[in-house]
Design an enzyme around this catalytic site. Structure first.
Site, short mmCIF file in Angstrom:
data_model
loop_
_atom_site.label_atom_id
_atom_site.label_comp_id
_atom_site.label_asym_id
_atom_site.label_seq_id
_atom_site.Cartn_x
_atom_site.Cartn_y
_atom_site.Cartn_z
CG HIS A 26 -2.02 -0.76 1.09
ND1 HIS A 26 -3.20 -0.57 1.73
CD2 HIS A 26 -2.47 -1.95 0.39
CE1 HIS A 26 -3.99 -1.63 1.46
NE2 HIS A 26 -3.39 -2.42 0.60
CG HIS A 84 -10.25 -8.56 3.09
ND1 HIS A 84 -11.09 -7.42 2.32
CD2 HIS A 84 -9.17 -7.98 3.24
CE1 HIS A 84 -10.10 -6.37 2.17
NE2 HIS A 84 -8.92 -6.57 2.68
CD GLU A 86 -6.13 -5.00 -0.11
OE1 GLU A 86 -6.51 -4.92 0.96
OE2 GLU A 86 -5.36 -4.01 -0.60
CG ASP A 88 -3.48 -8.65 0.77
OD1 ASP A 88 -4.60 -8.25 0.38
OD2 ASP A 88 -3.12 -8.13 1.86
CG HIS A 153 -7.93 -2.70 4.98
ND1 HIS A 153 -7.52 -3.43 3.88
CD2 HIS A 153 -7.45 -1.35 4.84
CE1 HIS A 153 -6.62 -2.55 3.26
NE2 HIS A 153 -6.82 -1.18 3.68
CG ASP A 172 -6.30 -6.88 5.86
OD1 ASP A 172 -5.14 -7.18 5.76
OD2 ASP A 172 -7.08 -6.78 4.94
CE1 TYR A 200 -1.42 -5.09 8.42
CE2 TYR A 200 -3.18 -4.50 9.62
CZ TYR A 200 -2.64 -5.01 8.60
OH TYR A 200 -3.64 -6.02 8.06
CG HIS A 235 -1.07 -9.03 6.50
ND1 HIS A 235 -0.41 -9.21 5.35
CD2 HIS A 235 -2.16 -8.14 6.19
CE1 HIS A 235 -1.34 -8.90 4.17
NE2 HIS A 235 -2.34 -8.30 4.83
FE1 FEO Z 1 -7.07 -5.58 3.14
FE2 FEO Z 1 -4.22 -7.82 3.63
O1 FEO Z 1 -5.67 -7.03 2.75
#
Ligand code: FEO
Length: 407
Positions: A26, A84, A86, A88, A153, A172, A200, A235
């Protein structure tokens, strides 16, 4: 490829990947990261929770297969849960469904279903079950409880709680961008991980602070917060002891700040730097903590991290062509994006600048900081090089800013 799954509890495994050499995410600097996915074995169904990022399939696939070897079970995924969308956490979702079990049940939030198709354009033909807070799935002796978590997120985010063990798969939320060989908080030390979690939160979650407060209230009011024995984010390290990170999220989301001021500056010929140093001395003279950043060398992501729990900032840039020295601009955009107003914290700001003749930096920075939710309480606009009188004034303005935030 070979890769070992990590056992977290009976029949529960980390099967994510370590992206050792990722250096940005990001747009902010990271020392590597992990994309965590999890396997839960029930008596009747085996569940894969979340997925991984591009370039990582072989490591992920090897770890998933290893978990089955460790369990001594024939390979079969019965359920996919996607917390989620996204990329990743979802890049290989379609591929794994097709390769692992095209007949498997799939669960995600309604927004996640929409977002998956809008990103990959190949989910429209799949039957995905939309779930939200209150929905549960019995996998045989074990229960998955779904908890909507919008803006933690993305609008599609949700948590999945393995009820019997109290393991919250939070995607996240509660994460950290770190890459280590061991998987748990206890392996690296709480203070270090909380600092990574602060970076983060500051850069990724601040905007969702109002939703975080609502979510923490909901978890508290329903008593679910007491059921959470472990937090497994998507993460970084897994929190075997979730209390410190939950407490910190509550503080950050509610705008709890320290007696601390973040000083940020850029400089052309060291005049604005002299002001920054004197302002810092004035702040320190009042016993208030200083975090200092020079935007030629430091990243806006680290600045944002310290502003999160600072009660005030001092921001300096020389005037160049009637505007602030442009290298400060990237940091200003970040400040505007993350928007600390969402945390409810009230942050004061002192603006300082060295100018050659007409000036302009202070007015522009004041406008931008107020738009980003800061209250500009003082300014210092200096002609060329500050002399001793001006340096004394800068010291006093730093001290005054410090006095203004002390409880
Ligand atoms: Fe909102 Fe780790 O992706």
């Amino acid at each position: 490829m070979k890769a070992k799954a990590v056992k977290m509890a009976d029949g529960v495994y980390w099967v994510g990947v370590i992206h050792w050499h990722s250096r940005t995410f990001h747009g902010y600097g990271i020392p590597g990261t992990t994309y965590n996915a999890y396997l839960v074995f029930g008596e009747e169904k085996t569940v894969l929770i979340d997925n991984v990022y591009k370039g990582m399939f072989e490591q992920f696939d090897a770890r998933v297969k290893d978990a089955f070897d460790q369990e001594g079970k024939e390979f079969k995924i019965d359920v996919f849960v996607q917390n989620h969308s996204e990329m990743d956490h979802s890049t290989f979702l379609r591929q794994t469904i097709e390769e692992y079990n095209p007949e498997a049940e799939i669960y995600a939030s309604a927004n996640c279903i929409k977002f998956l198709d809008a990103q990959y354009h190949n989910f429209g033909d799949l039957e995905i079950n939309a779930v939200a807070t209150g929905d549960e799935l019995d996998i045989g002796g074990r229960t998955l409880k779904f908890i909507s978590a919008p803006m933690l997120h993305w609008p599609d985010s949700m948590f999945t709680l393995l009820a019997e063990e109290g393991i919250l798969f939070s995607n996240d939320a509660f994460g950290q961008h770190v890459a280590h060989s061991k998987r748990f908080d206890e392996d690296y030390g709480t203070e270090y991980l909380l600092r990574e979690a602060q970076k983060y939160y500051a850069n990724l979650v601040t905007l969702g602070s109002p939703m975080l407060r609502m979510k923490l209230d909901e978890l508290t009011n329903t008593g679910l917060i007491n059921d959470i024995k472990m937090i497994a984010p998507c993460h970084g390290q897994i929190w075997k002891n979730p209390a410190p990170i939950v407490e910190k999220y509550s503080e950050w989301g509610n705008g709890v700040c320290k007696d601390k001021i973040t000083v940020i500056y850029d400089t052309m010929h060291h005049s604005t730097e002299k002001l920054a140093y004197q302002i810092a001395e004035g702040i320190m003279s009042e016993g208030v903590e200083v975090a200092m950043y020079f935007m030629q060398e430091d990243g806006p992501d680290d600045v944002i991290t310290d502003i999160l729990d600072s009660k005030a900032i001092a921001l300096g840039a020389p005037t160049m062509m009637n505007k602030p020295f442009p290298r400060i601009g990237n940091m200003m955009y970040w400040l505007d994006c993350v928007n600390f107003k969402g945390t409810t914290s009230e942050k004061n700001a002192l603006i300082f600048s060295s100018k050659g003749w007409g000036g302009g930096a202070v007015a522009k920075l004041q406008n931008d900081l107020e738009a980003a939710g800061f209250t500009v309480t003082d300014t210092l606009d200096v002609l060329f090089v500050p002399d001793e009188d001006v340096l004394a004034e800068a010291f006093e303005k730093g001290a005054e800013l410090a006095r203004s935030i002390k409880e």
